[in-house]
Enzyme design. Structure first.
Site, PDB file in Angstrom:
ATOM      1  N   LYS A  53      -1.204   4.615   7.809  1.00 45.88           N
ATOM      2  CA  LYS A  53      -1.677   4.645   6.418  1.00 45.88           C
ATOM      3  C   LYS A  53      -2.138   3.248   5.986  1.00 45.88           C
ATOM      4  O   LYS A  53      -3.189   3.097   5.362  1.00 45.88           O
ATOM      5  CB  LYS A  53      -0.556   5.139   5.490  1.00 45.88           C
ATOM      6  CG  LYS A  53      -0.290   6.629   5.630  1.00 45.88           C
ATOM      7  CD  LYS A  53       0.992   7.071   4.946  1.00 45.88           C
ATOM      8  CE  LYS A  53       1.321   8.509   5.313  1.00 45.88           C
ATOM      9  NZ  LYS A  53       2.638   8.965   4.880  1.00 45.88           N
ATOM     10  N   GLN A  97       7.864   6.716   2.064  1.00 47.44           N
ATOM     11  CA  GLN A  97       7.776   7.548   3.271  1.00 47.44           C
ATOM     12  C   GLN A  97       9.041   8.403   3.415  1.00 47.44           C
ATOM     13  O   GLN A  97      10.151   7.894   3.328  1.00 47.44           O
ATOM     14  CB  GLN A  97       7.600   6.644   4.509  1.00 47.44           C
ATOM     15  CG  GLN A  97       7.449   7.386   5.809  1.00 47.44           C
ATOM     16  CD  GLN A  97       6.197   8.263   5.860  1.00 47.44           C
ATOM     17  OE1 GLN A  97       5.106   7.856   5.464  1.00 47.44           O
ATOM     18  NE2 GLN A  97       6.354   9.479   6.341  1.00 47.44           N
ATOM     19  N   ASP A 120       1.181  10.998  -3.850  1.00 49.33           N
ATOM     20  CA  ASP A 120       1.637  12.060  -2.945  1.00 49.33           C
ATOM     21  C   ASP A 120       1.818  13.389  -3.689  1.00 49.33           C
ATOM     22  O   ASP A 120       2.028  14.428  -3.074  1.00 49.33           O
ATOM     23  CB  ASP A 120       2.984  11.670  -2.311  1.00 49.33           C
ATOM     24  CG  ASP A 120       2.822  11.132  -0.902  1.00 49.33           C
ATOM     25  OD1 ASP A 120       1.797  11.434  -0.272  1.00 49.33           O
ATOM     26  OD2 ASP A 120       3.739  10.422  -0.444  1.00 49.33           O
TER      27      ASP A 120
END
Ligand code: NAD
Length: 292
Positions: A53, A97, A120
């Site tokens: 990412k 994460q 997200d």
């Protein structure tokens, strides 16, 4: 019938090129889109996701604020770091994460990220906006699937889509996005409690598999000419592969002889997820610029 292979790698790169242009336009206005990427612990798979990412952000001319925290980080410490990032005007998106270590509540973490920076789409407010058909971030993987369907001109409105999997990251948001008016699909959501999965998949114009079960979708479960979108990314041991394993999806590649379109693993949905994450960082930066 031989299926068209849907090239997520190519579409992902095309989207990333567009993101790069948008990032450069924002930079000219003095805003460098920036995503804070937090990793707690040293899980090798998570580390590799985080690194890819960060690499993608840099390639698109964006910034990543890389935050690596030891496994023993307390929940309070993590929540306080997130609170600081919420108030940091140079940071437009925040990603923690998953999975976080067991002593930290994932739910509290999701709720701690400001909905304005929730790229997200895990915050209950973001999820609520998505379900209510309001404006807001779309979750990256399901959004990537929708972009692939659009790129290949696959009709979604009026189609019967069978989604397999009810996770908060893939299955549930996928089904919720598909029933929004702008997509207008008829959705059946199947999961481990579904009796006779095949009876449902055989009725589907589009099957979206997100079960995490290697090769579970077999040709006899698919209607002739249906579209198969394979979200699954599974490691299966393979002594002939350099790493001792290879990646495969939830669909047996033999389904290609039944379906009209098919996403490969790797190279299908996977590359779309990162592309849509970058897109959300741009969206968050635009909102910051417009102060909304
Ligand atoms: P998860 O384990 O949280 O959820 C899997 C879901 O599938 C569960 O809701 C379960 O009810 C359902 N399921 C499992 N086996 C089933 C079966 N035999 N019949 C019917 N339903 C079944 O997983 P997840 O996080 O949603 O991920 C699913 C898969 O997608 C995994 O392989 C994961 O690695 C992959 N994934 C890929 C991307 C990407 O970018 N392509 C992103 C996220 C997840």
């Amino acid at each position: 019938m031989s299926a068209v292979i849907m090239d997520g790698k190519a579409l992902g790169l095309k989207i990333r090129e567009g993101v790069k242009e948008k990032a450069s336009a924002l930079k000219e206005k003095g805003i460098t889109p920036c995503l804070a990427v937090i990793l707690v612990g040293e899980d090798p798979a998570s580390l590799s996701y985080v690194k890819s990412k960060e690499k993608a952000l840099h390639e698109a001319g964006m910034e990543s604020r890389d935050i690596r925290l030891p496994e023993k980080t307390s929940e309070d410490q993590l929540l306080s770091i997130i609170a600081d990032l919420n108030n940091d005007e140079k940071v437009h998106g925040i990603l923690v994460q998953s999975p976080v270590p067991k002593h930290i509540s994932e739910e509290k973490v999701n709720q701690a990220v400001s909905p304005k920076k929730d790229v997200d789409c895990f915050h209950p407010e973001s999820v609520g906006n998505m379900v209510l058909g309001r404006q807001g971030f779309f979750p990256c993987t399901p959004h990537g699937v929708l972009m692939l369907l659009r790129e290949y001109d696959i009709p979604v409105a009026g189609a019967h889509v069978v989604v397999i999997g009810r996770s908060n990251i893939v299955g549930k948001p996928m089904a919720n996005l598909l029933i929004r008016r702008e997509y207008n699909a008829t959705v059946t959501l199947c999961h481990t409690g579904t009796k006779d999965l095949k009876a449902f998949t055989l009725q589907a114009d589009i099957v979206i598999a997100a079960a995490g079960s290697p090769g579970m979708i077999k040709p006899d479960m698919i209607k002739d000419g249906a579209v198969v979108i394979d979200v699954g990314i599974n490691r299966v041991s393979d002594t002939s592969a350099p790493k001792g394993y290879r990646l495969c999806g939830d669909a047996d590649p033999a389904v290609m002889r039944k379906c009209s379109f098919f996403t490969p693993v790797p190279g299908g949905v996977g590359p779309m997820t990162i592309a849509m994450l970058l897109n959300n960082v741009i969206e968050a930066s635009n909102k910051f610029e417009k102060k909304i």
